[in-house]
Design an enzyme around this catalytic site. Structure first.
Site, PDB file in Angstrom:
ATOM      1  CE  LYS A  42      -3.879   1.854   2.762  1.00 39.60           C
ATOM      2  NZ  LYS A  42      -4.697   1.567   3.977  1.00 39.60           N
ATOM      3  CB  SER A  58      -7.874   3.380   3.028  1.00 39.53           C
ATOM      4  OG  SER A  58      -7.012   2.851   4.037  1.00 39.53           O
ATOM      5  CB  SER A  89      -8.163   0.487   5.945  1.00 39.21           C
ATOM      6  OG  SER A  89      -8.801   1.736   6.034  1.00 39.21           O
TER       7      SER A  89
END
Length: 539
Positions: A106, A187, A211
């Site tokens: 990420k 996310s 997330s």
């Protein structure tokens, strides 16, 4: 003008021989093979790490950057092929399960290489991070190939309360591979989509609240949100040191357990990990196909009732668990659940200002040094950064005082007590449970850049079960469980602090008797006839 080319010319030229292979989207393709299967292929001389990385990069080019255009990957590591080639040369019979395996990160996880770390924001594109995050060092030590950076919800979805998950100023909107007009949740959007779409065997996401669990559920894969302090946060762009953690995303529980094994451990740079080495272990030891037998699992019906498809899949999953010998206690009450929202948000707003300012102060080569600088940057770059969404959360956080404020300390105490000792722990102890169970979110909702997500903090319109474990800092795991109109639907197991072994054993037992996963077909919109999913059941 800010975005750099995804693929260097030399890498692109090296990929052409594999283009025809990757055009085939069948279950036997390299794209859908597990880490274990890929390692077996390499050991048998059928594959090399370099060839695997080559295939993944080509698939990114063909599926992510063109074709369905998922926008899951922001940047490929230009050194990935060289790294893989060196690992091939050093390969020995005894090696880490991740040795030579490509892993995406990420884009809020620092890498001291030629890739950027930006949280999806144009404000952080001046220079790469100076060094690897501690978890990246652990991955490299395990022989993993850091393939690149995945798109996300900008600033891990903590800039605007009116935003679309998976959108960043840097990378645009990530799309769900099962139906391209649907949202990937966030996310850790790009990390989950990349795994679901067969771009990479595994990826690392981060979670403050939902997330990892939400994008895993909506993209039909496995996500583990570890106990707070099991995995180091050093070198990760923060929201809240009271809730942030990194964790694995994979297509099956085995691969997720392998990745968690590599990630877990104490780190002197993150005081929260002081006890991690006492609990970190080889999590593949708990992959028991009979992991459900005799386990007492409590169903938190307070977290159901929001979305009928999610409730149906939950009930089918419960039937499958009972058939495998699980003892289901239904319902189980989670005390204080309705009282978590306000103190959690207060804590996150205070922490975000404090933690982000500390992170930015340590990043060299950036023009922005504080949250106030970021607010000013977004205003200056409004046509690119705020064409769709504002920054009300930034502004609310900026208005908060120091972490010594009574309002902060009171909120933190309430959040931790209500979620942990008086919440999850109380429910487990009162019913003598091994774990708690709830539906995850329902099937993926339509992406809406005008109105934003169809999930509102504290008022989820389609369900969701991340909050109790996220606030407490306790572990949770999302696994695929069923289908609705061709879209995957998951369930969530969560439990006491450091209970990853138990949760992994339960999740693996469930997975091995339901086999709910199917690869995506990159449909433009929902078409349930393209899938033939069976209800989750034992067989």
């Amino acid at each position: 003008m800010f975005r750099r080319p995804l693929l260097g010319a030399a890498i692109v030229l090296a990929l052409w021989p594999s283009a025809a292979l990757l055009a085939q989207e069948n279950a036997g393709d390299v794209a859908w093979r597990s880490v274990t299967e890929l390692q077996q292929d390499i050991d048998a001389g059928k594959l090399t790490s370099k060839a695997l990385v080559q295939e993944d990069i080509a698939r990114i080019q063909q599926i992510d950057q063109s074709g369905p255009t998922l926008r899951a990957v922001l940047e490929v590591n230009p050194d990935a092929l060289k790294i893989a080639e060196k690992l091939d040369a050093k390969r020995r019979p005894l090696h880490s399960p991740l040795y030579g395996m490509p892993v995406l990160l990420k884009d809020n996880i620092d890498t001291g290489d030629h890739t950027l770390t930006t949280a999806g924001s144009l404000a952080l594109m001046d220079a790469p991070a100076a060094k690897d995050a501690s978890l990246v060092t652990r991955l490299r030590d395990a022989g993993a190939v850091i393939l690149g950076k995945a798109n996300l919800s900008e600033w891990a979805d903590f800039r605007s309360s009116h935003a679309s998950s998976g959108w960043t100023g840097r990378g645009g909107q990530t799309r769900n591979p099962y139906a391209l007009d649907r949202n990937p949740c966030g996310s850790s959007s790009g990390s989950a989509v990349a795994v679901a779409a067969g771009l990479v065997p595994a990826a690392v996401g981060t979670e403050t609240d939902g997330s990892i669990i939400c994008p895993a559920s909506m993209n039909g894969i496995v996500g583990i949100k570890p106990t707070l302090g099991l995995v180091s946060r050093s070198g990760i762009i923060p929201i809240s040191h009271n809730q942030d953690t990194a964790g694995p995303l994979a297509r099956n529980v085995t691969d997720a357990a392998m990745l968690l094994t590599a990630l877990a451990g104490s780190d002197s740079q993150d005081p929260a990990t002081a006890e991690a080495n006492k609990h970190a272990t080889d999590y593949t030891r708990f992959l028991d196909p009979n992991g459900l037998r005799g386990k007492r699992i409590g169903v938190v019906r307070q977290l159901a009732g929001n979305e009928p498809n999610a409730d149906r899949v939950l009930d089918e999953a419960i039937a499958a668990m009972k058939a495998q010998g699980a003892i289901i206690v239904d319902p189980v009450t989670l005390p204080h659940l309705a009282e978590l929202g306000d103190p959690e948000m207060t804590v996150m707003l205070y922490d975000f200002k404090h933690d982000l300012n500390a992170y930015l102060a340590g990043r060299q080569g950036l023009k922005v040094k504080t949250l106030a600088d970021l607010i000013a940057f977004d205003k200056q770059e409004a046509p690119r950064e705020m064409a769709w969404f504002g920054q009300d959360l930034f502004e609310q956080a900026q208005a908060k005082g120091p972490l010594t404020d009574k309002a902060y300390l009171d909120a933190l105490n309430k959040a931790k007590q209500f979620s942990g000792p008086q919440g999850i722990d109380a429910a487990l102890q009162a019913n003598h449970l091994d774990a708690l169970l709830s539906p995850s979110w329902g099937p993926a909702y339509l992406t809406d850049l005008v109105l934003g997500d169809h999930i509102v903090s504290g008022n989820p319109t389609i369900g969701g079960a991340s909050q109790p474990a996220a606030v407490a800092g306790y572990p949770s795991i999302a696994v695929p469980a069923g289908w609705a109109h061709g879209l995957p639907v998951g369930i969530v197991f969560f439990g006491a602090k450091w209970s990853e072994p138990t949760l992994i054993s339960i999740a693996y037992g469930f997975e091995q008797h339901t086999h709910a996963w199917q690869p995506p077909k990159f449909l433009p919109t929902v078409d349930g006839s393209a899938y033939a999913p069976a209800p989750a059941q034992s067989h």
